[in-house]
Design an enzyme around this catalytic site. Structure first.
Site, PDB file in Angstrom:
ATOM      1  N   GLY A  12      16.735  15.009  11.386  1.00  0.00           N
ATOM      2  CA  GLY A  12      15.915  14.366  10.350  1.00  0.00           C
ATOM      3  C   GLY A  12      16.177  15.011   8.998  1.00  0.00           C
ATOM      4  N   ASP A 141       9.577  20.972  10.265  1.00  0.00           N
ATOM      5  CA  ASP A 141       8.686  21.411  11.350  1.00  0.00           C
ATOM      6  C   ASP A 141       8.510  22.931  11.399  1.00  0.00           C
ATOM      7  OD1 ASP A 141       8.773  18.729  11.997  1.00  0.00           O
ATOM      8  OD2 ASP A 141      10.206  18.977  13.625  1.00  0.00           O
ATOM      9  N   ARG A 185       6.423  17.821  15.401  1.00  0.00           N
ATOM     10  CA  ARG A 185       6.814  17.820  16.818  1.00  0.00           C
ATOM     11  C   ARG A 185       5.895  18.739  17.627  1.00  0.00           C
ATOM     12  NH1 ARG A 185      10.680  14.471  17.728  1.00  0.00           N
ATOM     13  NH2 ARG A 185      10.446  14.955  19.916  1.00  0.00           N
ATOM     14  N   GLN A 288       6.228  12.795   4.436  1.00  0.00           N
ATOM     15  CA  GLN A 288       6.307  14.260   4.508  1.00  0.00           C
ATOM     16  C   GLN A 288       7.743  14.777   4.414  1.00  0.00           C
ATOM     17  OE1 GLN A 288       3.407  15.478   7.935  1.00  0.00           O
ATOM     18  NE2 GLN A 288       3.860  13.319   8.086  1.00  0.00           N
ATOM     19  N   ARG A 289       8.697  13.908   4.631  1.00  0.00           N
ATOM     20  CA  ARG A 289      10.097  14.366   4.597  1.00  0.00           C
ATOM     21  C   ARG A 289      10.783  14.042   3.274  1.00  0.00           C
ATOM     22  NH1 ARG A 289      12.109  12.800  10.284  1.00  0.00           N
ATOM     23  NH2 ARG A 289      13.600  11.523   9.166  1.00  0.00           N
TER      24      ARG A 289
HETATM   25  O1  F6P Z   1      11.937  17.003  13.114  1.00  0.00           O
HETATM   26  C1  F6P Z   1      11.492  16.399  11.931  1.00  0.00           C
HETATM   27  C2  F6P Z   1      10.641  15.205  12.240  1.00  0.00           C
HETATM   28  O2  F6P Z   1      10.168  14.682  11.002  1.00  0.00           O
HETATM   29  C3  F6P Z   1       9.460  15.469  13.186  1.00  0.00           C
HETATM   30  O3  F6P Z   1       8.392  16.110  12.552  1.00  0.00           O
HETATM   31  C4  F6P Z   1       9.171  14.067  13.671  1.00  0.00           C
HETATM   32  O4  F6P Z   1       8.573  14.070  14.942  1.00  0.00           O
HETATM   33  C5  F6P Z   1      10.528  13.439  13.739  1.00  0.00           C
HETATM   34  O5  F6P Z   1      11.378  14.177  12.872  1.00  0.00           O
HETATM   35  C6  F6P Z   1      10.554  11.983  13.338  1.00  0.00           C
HETATM   36  O6  F6P Z   1      11.814  11.482  13.560  1.00  0.00           O
HETATM   37  P1  F6P Z   1      12.301  10.029  13.080  1.00  0.00           P
HETATM   38  O7  F6P Z   1      12.775  10.180  11.670  1.00  0.00           O
HETATM   39  O8  F6P Z   1      13.398   9.713  14.022  1.00  0.00           O
HETATM   40  O9  F6P Z   1      11.136   9.116  13.189  1.00  0.00           O
END
Ligand code: F6P
Length: 362
Positions: A12, A141, A185, A288-289
Site C-alpha cells: 500500500g 501501520d 491491520r 489515511q494513506r
Molecule cells: O498496510 C496498509 C493498509 O492501509 C492497511 O492499514 C489496510 O488494511 C490495507 O493497507 C488496505 O489495503 P487496500 O489498499 O488494498 O485496501
C-alpha cells in the site's frame, strides 16, 4: 559502464515514498555517479509486461512534498504466490524465477525494495535466490518490529487526529456516539496514538479484545456525568471479546490478501443493543494513506534513502535500514520481517490512555 541500481515501491502507498525515491536518486547520482532505474507498480513491473523508467535528477524534482509514489505500487503481485488462471481456474504459482530473469534483463546490479512486511518478505525471498537486495521499511501501520517507526505512520496519525477534532464538534452538537474506524491491520498504533491525540473516549485495538458491556457502561457513565456524546476510535483489526475479526474479503477471495474493514458497523450494532443514543459510523479508509508527508516523515524517508545507497556502496545486501533511537542503522531483512510490532496491552502508552480516562476495551 556506470553502475546501475533499481528501486521499486511495493504494498500500500504511504506519505514519504516520493521522498525516499528522491533521496535514493540524489545520493546515487550526486555522490556516486550511478544510474537509477525505477520499476513501476512494485513487483508487478517485473512480471509479464516489464515496466521501468530511468530516474535522473530531473525526474525527482519537486516530488518531496507529494503523497503516493511516482513509480506506482501494488499490494497484489507476490511473485512467490502469483495468481494465474489455469483452465479457467485461479491458482497461485511461484513465478519468482521470471522476476529474476526480468531483473537480469534490466542490467541493474541491486534492487532497493521499499515496502512493508509483505514487500520485504518478497525481497528476502529474492535475496535468498541470489538477487542483491536492500530493503527500506514503510507503512502507515507502523507494524515492523525492527524499526522504531516507519515513515508514513506519523502523517497518518496526524490525518486521523485532525478528523477526530472535526468529528468532536458534530458529535457534541448532535449528542451522538461517533464510531471512527481506522486502518492498521493487526496493529493498533494508529488508533491508539491518534485516539490519545484526538481526545477519544474509547479506543479499541486488536491487541485488547473489547468487552461490549464495558464499552456501553463507559459511554453511559459519560452521559450521566453530562457528556452527551462519545467518540469511539476502532482499529480495523479489533475484535470483540470471544469474537472474530471483521473482514471485507478473505485471503481466498482476494488473491491471497485478507481485506479488513467493517468493524465500525459491528461496534455500532453492538452498541445499538445497549444504548439509547444516536450512533454514526465514519470509516476514514484510504484518506489515511493520502496527502503530503509530515516533516518527520519527509526527513525519515530521506535518511532511509541515503542510508540504503550507503549500504549498496558497502555491498551490504540482504539488509534493511531502520531507525533505532536517533540513529539510522541496518538490520537483516530476514530478522526484520520475522516479528510484527504490536501495541503492548500492559505498556506505558495504553496505561497513559487509561490514566486519561480513555476506555481501551477492557
Ligand atoms: O498496510 C496498509 C493498509 O492501509 C492497511 O492499514 C489496510 O488494511 C490495507 O493497507 C488496505 O489495503 P487496500 O489498499 O488494498 O485496501
Amino acid at each position: 559502464m556506470k553502475k546501475t541500481i533499481a528501486i521499486l515501491t511495493g504494498g500500500g502507498d504511504c506519505p514519504g515514498l516520493n521522498a525516499v525515491i528522491r533521496a535514493v536518486v540524489r545520493t546515487a547520482v550526486n555522490c556516486h555517479g550511478w544510474r537509477v532505474l525505477g520499476i513501476e507498480d512494485g513487483f508487478e513491473g517485473l512480471l509479464d509486461k516489464v515496466r521501468w523508467r530511468e530516474l535522473g535528477l530531473d525526474s525527482v524534482r519537486g516530488i518531496l512534498p507529494r503523497g503516493g509514489t511516482i513509480l506506482g505500487t501494488s499490494n497484489r503481485g507476490n511473485p512467490f504466490s502469483y495468481p494465474q488462471i489455469v483452465n479457467g481456474v485461479p491458482e497461485l504459482h511461484d513465478v519468482s524465477d521470471k522476476v529474476l530473469d526480468a531483473f537480469k534483463e534490466l542490467g541493474a546490479e541491486v534492487l532497493i525494495a521499499v515496502g512493508g512486511d509483505g514487500t520485504l518478505k518478497i525481497a528476502q525471498g529474492l535475496y535468498e535466490k541470489g538477487l542483491p537486495v536492500v530493503g527500506i521499511p514503510k507503512t502507515i501501520d507502523n507494524d515492523l518490529r525492527a524499526t522504531d517507526v516507519t515513515f508514513g505512520y506519523r502523517t497518518a496519525v496526524a490525518t486521523v487526529t485532525e478528523a477526530l477534532d472535526r468529528l468532536h464538534s458534530t458529535a457534541e452538537s448532535h449528542h451522538r456516539v461517533m464510531i471512527v474506524e481506522v486502518m492498521g491491520r493487526d496493529a493498533g498504533w494508529i488508533a491508539l496514538e491518534s485516539g490519545i491525540a484526538g481526545s477519544a473516549d474509547a479506543i479499541l485495538i486488536p491487541e485488547i479484545p473489547y468487552r461490549v458491556d464495558r464499552l456501553c457502561e463507559a459511554i453511559e457513565n459519560r452521559r450521566r456525568r453530562g457528556s452527551r456524546f462519545s467518540i469511539v476510535v476502532v482499529a480495523e483489526g479489533a475484535t470483540a471479546y470471544a469474537g472474530k475479526k471483521v473482514v471485507q474479503q478473505t485471503a481466498a477471495e482476494n488473491l491471497g490478501v485478507e481485506r479488513l474493514g467493517g468493524v465500525g458497523h459491528e461496534v455500532a450494532r453492538q452498541l445499538d443493543g445497549c444504548l439509547d443514543m444516536e450512533i454514526r459510523v465514519v470509516i476514514l479508509g484510504h484518506l489515511q494513506r493520502g496527502g503530503s508527508p509530515e516533516p518527520f516523515d519527509r526527513i525519515l524517508a530521506s535518511r532511509f534513502g541515503v542510508k540504503a545507497v550507503e549500504l549498496i556502496a558497502r555491498k551490504s545486501f540482504g539488509r534493511m535500514v531502520a531507525l533505532r533511537g536517533r540513529q539510522v542503522i541496518d538490520v537483516e531483512i530476514a530478522k526484520a520481517v520475522s516479528q510484527l510490532n504490536l501495541v503492548d496491552p500492559g505498556g506505558e502508552l495504553v496505561g497513559t490512555a487509561e490514566s486519561l480516562g480513555i476506555m481501551v476495551g477492557r
